[in-house]
Design a protein around this motif. Structure first.
Motif, PDB file in Angstrom:
ATOM      1  N   ARG A 126      17.881 -30.398  98.643  1.00 43.77           N
ATOM      2  CA  ARG A 126      16.410 -30.327  98.904  1.00 43.77           C
ATOM      3  C   ARG A 126      16.072 -30.489 100.514  1.00 43.77           C
ATOM      4  O   ARG A 126      15.139 -30.402 100.616  1.00 43.77           O
ATOM      5  CB  ARG A 126      15.674 -31.388  98.252  1.00 43.77           C
ATOM      6  N   GLY A 127      17.218 -30.449 101.152  1.00 44.51           N
ATOM      7  CA  GLY A 127      17.089 -30.545 102.598  1.00 44.51           C
ATOM      8  C   GLY A 127      16.270 -31.826 103.030  1.00 44.51           C
ATOM      9  O   GLY A 127      15.853 -31.640 104.407  1.00 44.51           O
ATOM     10  N   VAL A 128      16.624 -33.008 102.627  1.00 44.57           N
ATOM     11  CA  VAL A 128      16.160 -34.344 102.993  1.00 44.57           C
ATOM     12  C   VAL A 128      16.973 -34.792 104.071  1.00 44.57           C
ATOM     13  O   VAL A 128      18.132 -34.374 104.384  1.00 44.57           O
ATOM     14  CB  VAL A 128      16.103 -35.414 101.923  1.00 44.57           C
ATOM     15  N   ARG A 129      16.429 -35.590 105.170  1.00 43.84           N
ATOM     16  CA  ARG A 129      17.115 -35.984 106.440  1.00 43.84           C
ATOM     17  C   ARG A 129      17.277 -37.607 106.130  1.00 43.84           C
ATOM     18  O   ARG A 129      18.178 -37.983 106.896  1.00 43.84           O
ATOM     19  CB  ARG A 129      16.109 -35.840 107.690  1.00 43.84           C
ATOM     20  N   ARG A 130      17.047 -37.957 105.208  1.00 42.12           N
ATOM     21  CA  ARG A 130      17.228 -39.572 104.801  1.00 42.12           C
ATOM     22  C   ARG A 130      17.596 -39.575 103.250  1.00 42.12           C
ATOM     23  O   ARG A 130      16.606 -39.263 102.467  1.00 42.12           O
ATOM     24  CB  ARG A 130      16.139 -40.560 105.253  1.00 42.12           C
ATOM     25  N   ILE A 131      18.843 -40.460 102.975  1.00 44.39           N
ATOM     26  CA  ILE A 131      18.675 -40.728 101.484  1.00 44.39           C
ATOM     27  C   ILE A 131      19.100 -42.234 101.226  1.00 44.39           C
ATOM     28  O   ILE A 131      19.900 -42.889 101.955  1.00 44.39           O
ATOM     29  CB  ILE A 131      19.863 -39.996 100.778  1.00 44.39           C
ATOM     30  N   LEU A 132      18.071 -43.005 100.712  1.00 40.91           N
ATOM     31  CA  LEU A 132      18.149 -44.246 100.145  1.00 40.91           C
ATOM     32  C   LEU A 132      18.779 -44.471  98.873  1.00 40.91           C
ATOM     33  O   LEU A 132      18.180 -44.187  97.942  1.00 40.91           O
ATOM     34  CB  LEU A 132      16.594 -45.006 100.282  1.00 40.91           C
ATOM     35  N   VAL A 133      19.845 -45.048  98.829  1.00 44.18           N
ATOM     36  CA  VAL A 133      20.325 -45.373  97.336  1.00 44.18           C
ATOM     37  C   VAL A 133      20.265 -46.863  96.989  1.00 44.18           C
ATOM     38  O   VAL A 133      20.485 -47.714  97.902  1.00 44.18           O
ATOM     39  CB  VAL A 133      22.092 -45.142  97.566  1.00 44.18           C
ATOM     40  N   GLY A 134      19.620 -47.045  95.935  1.00 42.99           N
ATOM     41  CA  GLY A 134      19.177 -48.144  95.232  1.00 42.99           C
ATOM     42  C   GLY A 134      20.468 -48.840  94.431  1.00 42.99           C
ATOM     43  O   GLY A 134      20.717 -47.944  93.368  1.00 42.99           O
TER      44      GLY A 134
END
Length: 402
Positions: A126-134
């Motif tokens: 999706r082209g995100v620049r940040r991924i937060l993993v819960g």
């Protein structure tokens, strides 16, 4: 009289989401205080419901994708795109949570985080620049090995063959080949919201602390502990970011060691409430409350170590607010949780676990009503006592007892 009640529970594992728990508590409050202003703040800790809660709080949306579940079957998983579109939230419980592991297959030596890696890849698409993993509510104990495999790392035995999935396989690990890792990871900020009290190895390592909850026998606990020790050693040598302590750094044991696996990719392991609660404006809402009601499945000696009720109570005390905690079970240490002024179990009588899980919403509502009636009675007692004393003083002198 109480007029503003903040309801800020966590979830009840395998029975109530945080949202459902908040609704159940609110119903109990209304029975006693029908005119109260009730502020619902269901809290996420990285586990079930995290992606949906943050999507709702930021005007984002949920993206549903098929992925590999913890026992190897395809499940309908999801991640969130937060408002703005540059940040994704991957909730590991949505693809590798304990609720997705059938009771007859609860062997943490065999379950995998492979689907977590697939969700990270889907977010990268999706082209995100940040991924937060819960991290939370996991049904795995593979050190994040499955996630790394899904992202392109090769885990090889002495003969150069790929390992099968599952934490038990890590005892055969000889070498980690990271050359095939998805190159997009290098340009993406990877954050892990985790419980900093959870570490990968040692006497308080994740296999020993949480393995039994996931179905491990005592022998399997020791087997997994040894496997994760070996995993940390080989992964540190072959793939880890220099200076990263994968054995005992805070959060490395999150979600069965997923924290350690992602740290080897350069992820930052951050205290989960510092990351998550800012989206919910919790501190400002605590400041406006007259009473704070929190809840979780269990209240015991582990609660102060990164659980929702303890964090709510800590923050509430910064504003001088009283805290009532409700729980499915009250264990050793339940009455010593810092900041909790009173605690109350939700079971009115002994019952088996299956019935308690089935009736959790009803039990929580009824328990809230019982606890609130006691609180309301307590607020009236000084007034009643003073009125009675004034009446006595106005009619006769009290007798003296010699």
């Amino acid at each position: 009289m109480l007029t503003r009640v903040l309801v800020a529970p966590g979830g009840f594992k395998e029975s109530l989401s945080a949202e459902s728990a908040a609704d159940a508590i609110a119903a109990g409050v209304r029975r006693v205080l029908p005119g109260a202003e009730i502020d619902l703040a269901p809290l996420v800790d990285g586990g079930e419901g995290t992606a949906a809660a943050l999507a709702a709080a930021t005007g984002g949306r949920i993206v549903t994708v098929p992925a590999t579940g913890p026992v190897g079957e395809t499940v309908a998983a999801h991640f969130a795109l937060l408002g703005g579109g540059d940040t994704a939230v991957v909730e590991m419980a949505a693809v590798a949570g304990l609720a997705l592991v059938p009771h007859g297959l609860r062997d943490p030596g065999a379950t995998t985080t492979y689907g977590v890696g697939e969700l990270i890849r889907a977010a990268l698409d999706r082209g995100v620049r940040r991924i937060l993993v819960g991290c939370g509510d996991s049904g795995t104990s593979d050190g994040g090995a499955g996630a790394l495999q899904a992202l392109g790392a090769r885990l090889l035995d002495e003969d150069g063959r790929e390992l099968a999935r599952g934490g038990r396989e890590l005892t055969r690990l000889h070498r980690v080949d990271p050359t095939g890792l998805d190159p997009r990871l290098r340009g993406t900020e990877l954050l892990v919201a985790c419980n900093p009290f959870n570490v990968l190895c040692g006497e308080r390592g994740v296999a020993r602390v949480f393995g039994p909850q996931k179905g491990a026998t005592p022998a399997q606990v020791e087997e997994l502990s040894a496997a994760l020790e070996h995993w940390a050693s080989v992964l540190t040598r072959d793939a880890a970011v220099p200076g990263t302590d994968l054995r005992s750094a805070p959060g490395t044991g999150a979600s069965g060691g997923l924290g350690a696996g992602l740290a080897a990719l350069g992820a930052r392991l951050l205290p989960r409430f510092d990351v998550l609660l800012g989206h919910l404006d919790l501190d400002a809402r605590l400041a406006r409350a007259d009473l704070v009601v929190t809840a979780e499945g269990a209240l015991d000696h582990q609660t102060p170590h990164g659980k929702v009720p303890a964090e709510v109570a800590r923050r509430a005390k910064l504003h001088g607010r009283p805290v009532l905690a409700l729980a499915g079970t009250l264990g050793e240490g339940a009455h010593q949780v810092p900041g909790v002024d009173a605690c109350h179990g939700i079971l009115p009588a002994p019952m088996d676990l299956a019935e308690a899980l089935l009736r959790a919403r009803e039990l929580l509502t009824d328990a809230t009503e019982r606890a609130l009636r006691m609180i309301v009675l307590g607020t009236r007692l000084p007034v009643a006592a003073a009125a009675a004393q004034a009446e006595v003083s106005g009619t006769q002198r009290p007798s003296t007892v010699r």
